[in-house]
Design an enzyme around this catalytic site. Structure first.
Site, PDB file in Angstrom:
ATOM      1  N   HIS A 190      -0.700  35.132  -4.267  1.00 38.49           N
ATOM      2  CA  HIS A 190      -0.238  35.896  -5.429  1.00 38.49           C
ATOM      3  C   HIS A 190      -0.158  37.272  -5.489  1.00 38.49           C
ATOM      4  O   HIS A 190       0.449  37.838  -6.543  1.00 38.49           O
ATOM      5  CB  HIS A 190      -1.325  35.457  -6.841  1.00 38.49           C
ATOM      6  CG  HIS A 190      -0.711  35.023  -7.970  1.00 38.49           C
ATOM      7  ND1 HIS A 190       0.587  35.523  -8.451  1.00 38.49           N
ATOM      8  CD2 HIS A 190      -0.931  33.956  -8.718  1.00 38.49           C
ATOM      9  CE1 HIS A 190       0.963  34.999  -9.698  1.00 38.49           C
ATOM     10  NE2 HIS A 190      -0.083  34.122  -9.854  1.00 38.49           N
ATOM     11  N   ASP A 194       4.898  35.233  -7.146  1.00 39.78           N
ATOM     12  CA  ASP A 194       4.393  34.426  -8.239  1.00 39.78           C
ATOM     13  C   ASP A 194       5.212  32.811  -7.921  1.00 39.78           C
ATOM     14  O   ASP A 194       6.035  32.657  -6.960  1.00 39.78           O
ATOM     15  CB  ASP A 194       4.757  34.890  -9.488  1.00 39.78           C
ATOM     16  CG  ASP A 194       6.589  35.330  -9.589  1.00 39.78           C
ATOM     17  OD1 ASP A 194       7.212  34.564  -8.926  1.00 39.78           O
ATOM     18  OD2 ASP A 194       6.658  35.961 -10.537  1.00 39.78           O
TER      19      ASP A 194
END
Length: 524
Positions: A190, A194
């Site tokens: 992350h 995304d």
């Protein structure tokens, strides 16, 4: 420009100075730092996306395709340069680090070099035990992506600091040939990445493979900075420099009020959040996959159109059906006298807020460019046992709420508040994240719908995408359930569901809940 001590970074000092001058290294933005903090504090492991192509590619084709993708998107080559390298992990968890705010963020830079074995997880010895289980399950399932593979993937920890690989990995799933693949899993921690990043990756992989007209020569290198830096685009500026993420003034009191409701009056399970490296001692991830065929998906869309006036996406339908299914299941919502509410947390991409400039939008196709909207709901409104008359009106209600929130750019408010100067100046963000999560009971649902991606086979283009799936275990975020949704017109919709044994009781009970959910999706 402030200097960085060589002992504080995994990148050679002289090379780092050159990278800064070339636009290939800079300080992290505040949004980027929020996602890095999840890794620093061991509150999150990864999200993943499964992608299936219609034909195999060779190792040489994959290497060249990845090289071309990375040169166009340097975010894929980035790592975070931690303070106190190589003792950073203990430092970030220390009272010394928590003792004061840290408004000056760490640097990010591209890697000095990247080989294929720095990306392909199959070849990395530190992951050999999990990879052996993944490949065994893939073989035993006749080449299918299963809930067990998804569960095994949730256990992977991808370093955010390199030094030999980026903040993502690629799992290659072999079928007929040991060194040719058409099924892959993209795994990311992350950092500057995304859900939409992972989907863009598979579309770019398809396109770059189609651009290869002759079999490339053998090479292990995807990228070498000294050789390739003039071909590499600059790292994009932090997203908050391009999009105004400041929340309205009223957001702060509203946020405090909703926080009070969540903490005092929302239903909570018996599962308690811990750091990810401690979770195995007290709980276990459980997973399931629901597949909706293209014809079934079209039937769902037809029903939505027939029952909801105006434009309605599938997200509120998935949302309401889920909570109705959980309520009907009867083994989760057992509220006391003062537990009246539950909540839904919906990540929402904000690339649409970028300037109408194709070059700018291209720069941010990769990155952590996602906010969220969340809604607190009465548990009782999902009780449809007596009557289904309120089912479609409830979907219409949440469709309007979600649409209004996106129209008003509310998906930026939560992140926007945390990156404001007065917050960064007076609050240690890492400590605040830990205080909000560790030791707190799980409740509510994370619903990530990354979208519908229509595919078509074009004359002269060998490769096309056949299937996509997206999912994540929510880590130390306080949600009890995570639903990851991705759809194509070729294979339909995949819903990847993750929870823990302390929430649902067992793998078998999660499967029971998911069976109720799928039945409701198909026959609302």
């Amino acid at each position: 420009m402030d200097k960085i001590s060589e002992k504080h970074t995994p990148i050679q000092h002289e090379c780092l100075e050159k990278m800064i001058q070339n636009g290939h290294a800079r300080r992290m933005g505040s949004v980027e730092d929020l996602y890095a903090a999840l890794n620093r504090q061991k509150l999150y492991r990864n999200f993943s996306a499964f992608g299936e192509l219609n034909d195999y590619c060779t190792k040489e084709q994959l290497t060249l395709a990845l090289r071309n993708i990375c040169l166009k998107n340097p975010t894929l080559l980035h790592i975070v340069l931690p303070t106190r390298w190589p003792d950073h992990e203990n430092y970030y968890l220390s009272s010394e680090y928590y003792s004061q705010p840290r408004p000056k963020h760490d640097y990010v830079s591209v890697l000095q070099e990247l080989k294929l074995d720095g990306v392909v997880l199959n070849e990395q010895p530190e992951y050999s035990a999990i990879m052996k289980q993944i490949l065994t399950e893939f073989k035993n399932s006749n080449g299918s992506y299963t809930a067990k593979i998804f569960k095994l993937t949730t256990a992977l920890t991808i370093p955010y600091f390199g030094p030999s690989g980026p903040t993502w990995r690629l799992i290659c799933l072999p079928e007929e040939y040991p060194d040719k693949w058409k099924k892959f899993i993209f795994v990311s921690n992350h950092c500057m990445s995304d859900g939409r990043t992972s989907i863009h990756f598979f579309h770019d992989l398809r396109d770059e493979l189609n651009n290869i007209k002759t079999e490339p020569g053998k090479t292990d290198y995807i990228f070498q900075y000294e050789r390739d830096y003039q071909l590499l685009r600059k790292l994009p500026e932090p997203i908050e420099n391009v999009i105004d993420l400041r929340p309205p003034y009223l957001f702060i009191p509203k946020s405090l009020l909703s926080g009070f409701i969540y903490n005092r009056l929302s239903f909570a399970s018996k599962a308690i959040c811990t750091r990810m490296d401690e979770m195995e001692k007290s709980d276990e991830v459980v997973t399931e996959i629901i597949t909706i065929s293209p014809s079934e998906l079209q039937a769902i869309r037809t029903k939505i159109k027939a029952n909801i006036q105006g434009k309605c996406t599938i997200t509120p339908f998935l949302h309401v059906c889920w909570f109705v299914a959980v309520h009907k299941w009867g083994k989760y919502f057992k509220p006391s006298n003062f537990e009246w509410f539950t909540d839904i947390f919906i990540p929402a991409d904000f690339r649409s807020l970028l300037p109408e400039d194709e070059e700018v939008r291209q720069m941010y196709r990769y990155g952590a460019n996602v906010g969220f909207v969340d809604f607190t709901s009465w548990i009782s409104e999902f009780n449809m046992n007596d009557s289904k008359e309120k089912f479609w009106p409830l979907i219409a209600h949440y469709n309007e709420m979600i649409s209004e929130a996106i129209r008003d750019k509310k998906q930026t408010n939560g992140l926007g508040l945390n990156i404001q100067g007065f917050v960064q100046k007076y609050i240690n963000i890492d400590k605040a994240m830990c205080d909000r999560a560790i030791g707190k009971a799980r409740g509510g649902t994370l619903l990530s719908n990354v979208g519908m991606f229509n595919q078509s086979e074009e004359i002269g283009r060998r490769y096309s995408i056949r299937d996509l799936a997206f999912g994540q275990f929510q880590g130390s975020w306080r949600q009890a359930f995570s639903l990851g949704v991705c759809s194509t017109n070729v294979k339909g919709m995949n819903i990847l569901i993750a929870s823990t044994k302390n929430v649902v009781g067992s793998q078998e009970l999660l499967e029971e809940l998911c069976s109720i959910y799928k039945a409701l999706l198909l026959s609302p």
